[in-house]
Design a protein around this motif. Structure first.
Motif, PDB file in Angstrom:
ATOM      1  N   VAL B   5      53.579  11.643  25.791  1.00  0.00           N
ATOM      2  CA  VAL B   5      53.161  10.860  24.640  1.00  0.00           C
ATOM      3  C   VAL B   5      51.661  10.642  24.687  1.00  0.00           C
ATOM      4  CG1 VAL B   5      53.443   8.610  23.548  1.00  0.00           C
ATOM      5  CG2 VAL B   5      55.390   9.678  24.658  1.00  0.00           C
ATOM      6  N   LYS B   6      51.012  10.775  23.532  1.00  0.00           N
ATOM      7  CA  LYS B   6      49.563  10.555  23.484  1.00  0.00           C
ATOM      8  C   LYS B   6      49.259   9.201  22.865  1.00  0.00           C
ATOM      9  CE  LYS B   6      47.941  15.205  23.021  1.00  0.00           C
ATOM     10  NZ  LYS B   6      47.485  16.225  22.152  1.00  0.00           N
ATOM     11  N   VAL B   7      48.360   8.475  23.521  1.00  0.00           N
ATOM     12  CA  VAL B   7      47.875   7.229  22.943  1.00  0.00           C
ATOM     13  C   VAL B   7      46.359   7.297  22.986  1.00  0.00           C
ATOM     14  CG1 VAL B   7      47.761   4.729  23.194  1.00  0.00           C
ATOM     15  CG2 VAL B   7      49.881   5.931  23.729  1.00  0.00           C
ATOM     16  N   GLY B   8      45.733   7.516  21.872  1.00  0.00           N
ATOM     17  CA  GLY B   8      44.280   7.655  21.855  1.00  0.00           C
ATOM     18  C   GLY B   8      43.877   8.839  22.721  1.00  0.00           C
ATOM     19  N   LEU B   9      43.032   8.598  23.724  1.00  0.00           N
ATOM     20  CA  LEU B   9      42.594   9.686  24.602  1.00  0.00           C
ATOM     21  C   LEU B   9      43.534   9.894  25.781  1.00  0.00           C
ATOM     22  CD1 LEU B   9      38.762   9.003  24.928  1.00  0.00           C
ATOM     23  CD2 LEU B   9      39.828  10.933  23.796  1.00  0.00           C
ATOM     24  N   GLN B  10      44.448   8.978  25.946  1.00  0.00           N
ATOM     25  CA  GLN B  10      45.282   9.024  27.139  1.00  0.00           C
ATOM     26  C   GLN B  10      46.629   9.654  26.848  1.00  0.00           C
ATOM     27  OE1 GLN B  10      43.767   7.454  29.842  1.00  0.00           O
ATOM     28  NE2 GLN B  10      43.490   5.291  29.365  1.00  0.00           N
ATOM     29  N   GLN B  11      47.251  10.086  27.915  1.00  0.00           N
ATOM     30  CA  GLN B  11      48.616  10.582  27.786  1.00  0.00           C
ATOM     31  C   GLN B  11      49.461   9.924  28.861  1.00  0.00           C
ATOM     32  OE1 GLN B  11      49.199  14.990  26.644  1.00  0.00           O
ATOM     33  NE2 GLN B  11      47.760  14.966  28.297  1.00  0.00           N
ATOM     34  N   PHE B  12      50.730   9.779  28.594  1.00  0.00           N
ATOM     35  CA  PHE B  12      51.631   9.389  29.673  1.00  0.00           C
ATOM     36  C   PHE B  12      52.982  10.017  29.416  1.00  0.00           C
ATOM     37  CE2 PHE B  12      54.209   6.145  27.497  1.00  0.00           C
ATOM     38  CZ  PHE B  12      53.401   5.799  26.432  1.00  0.00           C
ATOM     39  N   GLY B  13      53.791  10.062  30.452  1.00  0.00           N
ATOM     40  CA  GLY B  13      55.104  10.668  30.337  1.00  0.00           C
ATOM     41  C   GLY B  13      56.158   9.593  30.262  1.00  0.00           C
ATOM     42  N   LEU B  14      57.066   9.724  29.315  1.00  0.00           N
ATOM     43  CA  LEU B  14      58.143   8.759  29.135  1.00  0.00           C
ATOM     44  C   LEU B  14      59.411   9.405  29.668  1.00  0.00           C
ATOM     45  CD1 LEU B  14      57.923   6.030  27.689  1.00  0.00           C
ATOM     46  CD2 LEU B  14      58.779   7.141  25.642  1.00  0.00           C
ATOM     47  N   ILE B  15      60.069   8.751  30.640  1.00  0.00           N
ATOM     48  CA  ILE B  15      61.303   9.301  31.188  1.00  0.00           C
ATOM     49  C   ILE B  15      62.443   8.938  30.258  1.00  0.00           C
ATOM     50  CG2 ILE B  15      62.848   9.319  33.159  1.00  0.00           C
ATOM     51  CD1 ILE B  15      60.479   8.399  34.861  1.00  0.00           C
ATOM     52  N   VAL B  16      63.130   9.939  29.742  1.00  0.00           N
ATOM     53  CA  VAL B  16      64.261   9.671  28.841  1.00  0.00           C
ATOM     54  C   VAL B  16      65.494  10.360  29.393  1.00  0.00           C
ATOM     55  CG1 VAL B  16      62.743   9.460  26.842  1.00  0.00           C
ATOM     56  CG2 VAL B  16      63.786  11.659  27.355  1.00  0.00           C
ATOM     57  N   ASP B  17      66.646   9.888  28.940  1.00  0.00           N
ATOM     58  CA  ASP B  17      67.890  10.478  29.438  1.00  0.00           C
ATOM     59  C   ASP B  17      68.293  11.705  28.646  1.00  0.00           C
ATOM     60  OD1 ASP B  17      69.428   7.278  30.249  1.00  0.00           O
ATOM     61  OD2 ASP B  17      68.109   8.595  31.386  1.00  0.00           O
ATOM     62  N   ARG B  18      68.092  11.650  27.367  1.00  0.00           N
ATOM     63  CA  ARG B  18      68.576  12.735  26.526  1.00  0.00           C
ATOM     64  C   ARG B  18      67.766  12.827  25.255  1.00  0.00           C
ATOM     65  NH1 ARG B  18      74.694  13.059  24.324  1.00  0.00           N
ATOM     66  NH2 ARG B  18      74.097  14.594  22.782  1.00  0.00           N
ATOM     67  N   LEU B  19      67.544  14.066  24.836  1.00  0.00           N
ATOM     68  CA  LEU B  19      66.811  14.303  23.609  1.00  0.00           C
ATOM     69  C   LEU B  19      67.808  14.769  22.567  1.00  0.00           C
ATOM     70  CD1 LEU B  19      63.769  14.234  23.070  1.00  0.00           C
ATOM     71  CD2 LEU B  19      63.740  16.668  23.452  1.00  0.00           C
ATOM     72  N   PHE B  20      67.741  14.209  21.350  1.00  0.00           N
ATOM     73  CA  PHE B  20      68.674  14.658  20.336  1.00  0.00           C
ATOM     74  C   PHE B  20      68.025  15.636  19.360  1.00  0.00           C
ATOM     75  CE2 PHE B  20      72.231  12.237  21.522  1.00  0.00           C
ATOM     76  CZ  PHE B  20      71.794  11.015  21.970  1.00  0.00           C
ATOM     77  N   ASP B  21      67.194  15.077  18.496  1.00  0.00           N
ATOM     78  CA  ASP B  21      66.735  15.932  17.404  1.00  0.00           C
ATOM     79  C   ASP B  21      65.470  15.347  16.786  1.00  0.00           C
ATOM     80  OD1 ASP B  21      68.726  17.523  14.768  1.00  0.00           O
ATOM     81  OD2 ASP B  21      66.825  18.051  15.710  1.00  0.00           O
ATOM     82  N   LEU B  22      64.855  16.164  15.949  1.00  0.00           N
ATOM     83  CA  LEU B  22      63.767  15.662  15.111  1.00  0.00           C
ATOM     84  C   LEU B  22      64.399  15.192  13.825  1.00  0.00           C
ATOM     85  CD1 LEU B  22      60.861  18.258  15.292  1.00  0.00           C
ATOM     86  CD2 LEU B  22      60.861  15.938  16.131  1.00  0.00           C
ATOM     87  N   GLU B  23      64.041  13.979  13.398  1.00  0.00           N
ATOM     88  CA  GLU B  23      64.654  13.499  12.165  1.00  0.00           C
ATOM     89  C   GLU B  23      63.641  12.816  11.297  1.00  0.00           C
ATOM     90  OE1 GLU B  23      69.131  12.379  13.664  1.00  0.00           O
ATOM     91  OE2 GLU B  23      68.290  11.608  11.798  1.00  0.00           O
ATOM     92  N   GLU B  24      63.871  12.925  10.004  1.00  0.00           N
ATOM     93  CA  GLU B  24      63.069  12.134   9.078  1.00  0.00           C
ATOM     94  C   GLU B  24      63.855  10.883   8.786  1.00  0.00           C
ATOM     95  OE1 GLU B  24      60.376  15.231   6.510  1.00  0.00           O
ATOM     96  OE2 GLU B  24      61.631  13.775   5.471  1.00  0.00           O
ATOM     97  N   ILE B  25      63.199   9.752   8.970  1.00  0.00           N
ATOM     98  CA  ILE B  25      63.942   8.511   8.798  1.00  0.00           C
ATOM     99  C   ILE B  25      63.156   7.548   7.925  1.00  0.00           C
ATOM    100  CG2 ILE B  25      65.303   8.531  10.935  1.00  0.00           C
ATOM    101  CD1 ILE B  25      62.330   6.474  11.209  1.00  0.00           C
ATOM    102  N   VAL B  26      63.873   6.548   7.460  1.00  0.00           N
ATOM    103  CA  VAL B  26      63.222   5.493   6.697  1.00  0.00           C
ATOM    104  C   VAL B  26      62.968   4.342   7.670  1.00  0.00           C
ATOM    105  CG1 VAL B  26      63.466   3.865   4.809  1.00  0.00           C
ATOM    106  CG2 VAL B  26      64.410   6.160   4.593  1.00  0.00           C
ATOM    107  N   VAL B  27      61.711   3.906   7.741  1.00  0.00           N
ATOM    108  CA  VAL B  27      61.370   2.836   8.673  1.00  0.00           C
ATOM    109  C   VAL B  27      61.609   1.483   8.004  1.00  0.00           C
ATOM    110  CG1 VAL B  27      59.525   1.775  10.013  1.00  0.00           C
ATOM    111  CG2 VAL B  27      59.635   4.265   9.766  1.00  0.00           C
TER     112      VAL B  27
END
Lengths: 159, 231
Positions: B5-27
């Motif tokens: 994940v990028k935040v400004g100039l920095q990056q970090f890694g987020l540990i997740v259990d499972r990836l599903f899909d790319l989705e368009e959603i309503v916020v």
């Protein structure tokens, strides 16, 4: 002319509580809940109620009562938000009630009858009733055989 | 599984259990009492009716107190380099390494294909040249002291590092022997006249307070091959 107030009664463990009926939008059974990490434990999570996000508050935890189990008799009392209450108040009723700004549901152990009480039977609540913080109570109603603690929802979401 | 994940100039890694899909959603907005939790940006309702929280990477970054972690990408993290007024402006990423322990060398990352660690026992000598059986081929090894006037690798190393250069059509890939890999740094350097004038040496500069000799792999290999031809 005596005034009357109508309440939805419900119980937490064996304690009887009442909620002004003007505050109640609907009552549901257990809904599919999405927990929210990092929030206080009395916020059980979020539910999808016909396309609206409703936050479910575990009332026993919020009031500081000992935790129990969610049973088949548990219900969610979905409250009217302050905006929805404003509609009722503009019609001249319930001017003295304050609700919460968000869409909230209260998780209770069981829902009882709708009870109408004469205003004379309602007295100011003591500082605490049992273990319940006085902040959350707006009075006590004397019923035929029992006391009903009247819930004040205004402070439910405030720390 | 790690999400970068990028935040400004920095990056970090987020540990997740499972990836599903790319989705368009309503916020949908967060309930007001959740708004001070900066790790959440909103809520949405998925296709199957389930509620999902939307995470805010900047909020997670703050929550995890990552701000002080060095990433090598922010302005403060640049290694100190003696820069002259006439900075060429070209920034290059280089690998800093030792052959002899007191001498620092730099080689452009662009010319490197891999870094490997190996047991010195695996190095095979054929005449004057060293090789390594690597990926079913013989990889020629370059011991810097054999081609440049520099000090040799220490004896009896338990392990050596190989900086394997890019192989090209007219140059084979070679493995440059190193005793230690120091760092990978991004430098915008004005090189000074080479302290040692030899093919393969571009020049030198002070990096992190020490003299680093910048190697030019192509020329080095060219010289190495010529010498090998003579040997």
């Amino acid at each position: 002319m005596t005034a009357e107030k109508t309440f939805v009664s419900f119980s937490l463990d064996d304690q009887l509580f009442g909620l002004d009926i003007l505050l109640v939008r609907e009552i549901n059974k257990q809904l599919r809940l999405t927990p929210v990490p990092l929030v206080p434990d009395y916020i059980r999570g979020l539910v999808n109620l016909r396309g609206q996000i409703v936050s479910i508050i575990d009332l026993k935890r919020r009031l500081g009562l000992p935790d129990g189990r969610v049973t088949s008799k548990s219900r969610n009392i979905i409250l009217k938000s302050q905006m929805e209450l404003a509609w009722t108040q503009s019609a001249g009723k319930g001017a003295d009630i304050v609700s919460v700004p968000d869409k909230v549901g209260l998780l209770v152990d069981a829902v009882g009858d709708v009870i109408t009480v004469n205003s004379k039977e309602i007295v100011a609540s003591p500082a605490n009733i049992g273990e319940v913080d006085g902040r959350f109570l707006s009075g006590v109603a004397k019923l035929n055989h029992s006391l009903m603690a009247i819930l004040n929802v205004e402070n439910l979401l405030k720390e | 599984m790690i999400l970068v994940v990028k935040v400004g100039l920095q990056q970090f890694g987020l540990i997740v259990d499972r990836l599903f899909d790319l989705e368009e959603i309503v916020v949908k907005p967060l309930p007001s009492f959740l708004q001070h939790y900066k790790c959440y940006a909103g809520v949405t309702i998925l296709g199957d009716g389930e509620v999902a929280l939307i995470l805010d990477p900047a909020g997670i970054f703050d929550l995890a107190k990552l701000a002080h972690v060095e990433t090598g990408k922010t302005e403060k993290q640049q290694p100190s380099v003696q820069e002259t007024r006439e900075n060429t402006g070209e920034r290059q990423t280089c690998i800093l390494f030792h052959s002899a322990p007191e001498e620092t060398f730099a080689i452009p990352l662009a010319s490197v294909s891999r870094l490997e660690k190996l047991d010195p026992e695996r190095v095979e000598q054929v005449g004057q040249r060293s090789f390594l059986s690597y990926q079913d081929k013989a990889l020629p090894l370059v011991h810097l002291a054999d081609y440049l006037d520099v000090r040799p690798l220490p004896e009896n190393l338990k392990r050596v590092f190989l900086i394997i250069t890019q192989g090209k059509r007219d140059h084979e890939a070679v493995g440059i022997l190193a005793s230690k890999i120091l760092d990978i740094v991004e430098l915008g350097v004005e090189l000074q006249e080479p302290v040692i004038q030899q093919p393969g040496i571009l020049g030198s500069a002070i990096v992190n307070g020490k003299l680093a000799v910048f190697l030019e792999p192509q020329a080095l290999l060219g010289a190495a091959e010529t010498q090998a031809g003579k040997g």
